[in-house]
Design a protein around this motif. Sequence first.
Motif, mmCIF file in Angstrom:
data_model
loop_
_atom_site.group_PDB
_atom_site.id
_atom_site.type_symbol
_atom_site.label_atom_id
_atom_site.label_comp_id
_atom_site.label_asym_id
_atom_site.label_seq_id
_atom_site.Cartn_x
_atom_site.Cartn_y
_atom_site.Cartn_z
ATOM 1 N N VAL A 20 6.641 -2.455 6.078
ATOM 2 C CA VAL A 20 5.731 -2.645 4.945
ATOM 3 C C VAL A 20 5.300 -1.268 4.467
ATOM 4 O O VAL A 20 4.766 -0.473 5.251
ATOM 5 N N GLU A 49 1.771 4.752 2.831
ATOM 6 C CA GLU A 49 1.436 4.217 4.166
ATOM 7 C C GLU A 49 2.541 3.238 4.549
ATOM 8 O O GLU A 49 2.759 2.252 3.842
ATOM 9 N N THR A 76 2.909 -2.617 -2.915
ATOM 10 C CA THR A 76 3.268 -2.872 -1.517
ATOM 11 C C THR A 76 4.682 -3.441 -1.472
ATOM 12 O O THR A 76 4.978 -4.426 -2.156
ATOM 13 N N ASN A 123 3.101 3.362 12.552
ATOM 14 C CA ASN A 123 2.899 3.652 11.139
ATOM 15 C C ASN A 123 3.056 5.136 10.810
ATOM 16 O O ASN A 123 2.981 6.001 11.684
ATOM 17 N N VAL A 181 7.792 -4.917 0.911
ATOM 18 C CA VAL A 181 8.077 -5.517 2.218
ATOM 19 C C VAL A 181 9.586 -5.679 2.358
ATOM 20 O O VAL A 181 10.245 -6.257 1.484
ATOM 21 N N THR A 195 0.484 4.424 -3.385
ATOM 22 C CA THR A 195 -0.683 4.384 -4.268
ATOM 23 C C THR A 195 -0.826 5.700 -5.016
ATOM 24 O O THR A 195 -0.757 6.774 -4.409
ATOM 25 N N TYR A 225 2.020 -5.688 -6.648
ATOM 26 C CA TYR A 225 1.093 -4.689 -7.181
ATOM 27 C C TYR A 225 -0.344 -5.158 -6.999
ATOM 28 O O TYR A 225 -0.624 -6.372 -7.013
ATOM 29 N N ASN A 226 -1.269 -4.207 -6.857
ATOM 30 C CA ASN A 226 -2.685 -4.573 -6.846
ATOM 31 C C ASN A 226 -3.117 -4.904 -8.287
ATOM 32 O O ASN A 226 -2.331 -4.731 -9.235
ATOM 33 N N CYS A 246 3.215 0.924 1.452
ATOM 34 C CA CYS A 246 2.263 0.862 0.340
ATOM 35 C C CYS A 246 2.226 2.238 -0.333
ATOM 36 O O CYS A 246 2.010 3.255 0.344
ATOM 37 N N SER A 298 -1.040 0.619 -7.278
ATOM 38 C CA SER A 298 -0.651 0.576 -5.875
ATOM 39 C C SER A 298 0.343 -0.561 -5.681
ATOM 40 O O SER A 298 0.082 -1.694 -6.097
#
Lengths: 149, 114
Positions: free
Chosen positions: A83, A74, A135, A10, A137, A87, A127-128, A85, A133
Amino acid sequence: MSRPRPLPENVVLEIPSDLGAIQRAVDLVLSRCETSAMESRRLRLNLRVGLSEALANAMLYGNRRDPRKRVRVEVTYHAEAIVACVTDEGDGFDPQGVPDPTMPETIERECGRGLFLMRQLLDEVVYNDLGNSVTLVLRSRSEGEEARQ
Amino acid sequence: MEAILGFSVSREGDVTVIEVEGQLIVGNRQELKQMVLEELERGERTFVVDFDRTEYIDSSGLGVLVSLSKKIREQGGELVLAGLNEDLRTLFELTKLDTLFTITNDRAQALQGL
């Protein structure tokens, strides 16, 4: 007995809301992900577009270019997928409210293509609940498959 | 990817050619917009944007091209795009902007058609 799968790796970055920092951050992530099994065109095009657009949205619309606010990136990558993310420190937005930029009534607008391109070029864009945020993929494909499908 | 951000302007007869070197992105799109608007203000009407040395265009870059194309057409002019690599052509196709612009393989083909 099957060979153990390599552990995911990561990258975590926290960057200021500075548009000039976007490409440096994207280049850094892409160079790290070169060790993954991802096809080069999917890194060069699909991941670049996804990260660049997510970072630009985070800085422009999330953090409203406030230099005191930062964007956290991240990225986890392994053989099958990357993946990422992204934010921001903003109040979030409703991704469902963004119109399709390819329609006759929207195609001549200057803005509004970033989220569309992310959705076109990544396997998942989630999205959250707050909308600050996202994500992304990107899955690895078998040889010969179309890079953007 | 080397992040060279630069534009250069040259003339080919009545055509103003703008070469984009490196990237056309959110961080430098206003520079291109300003450059083309100044040329338009000076009376230039026919433009070729040459992407032969361009590695990447983001959605803001695409947006500024849409905006400039509209302004140029409103003034009775024309904007032609040239030299897009395969990745960049994909972005124009996905966003259907390939239906909005005249896109040629290279600068010579663009100039021939104007």
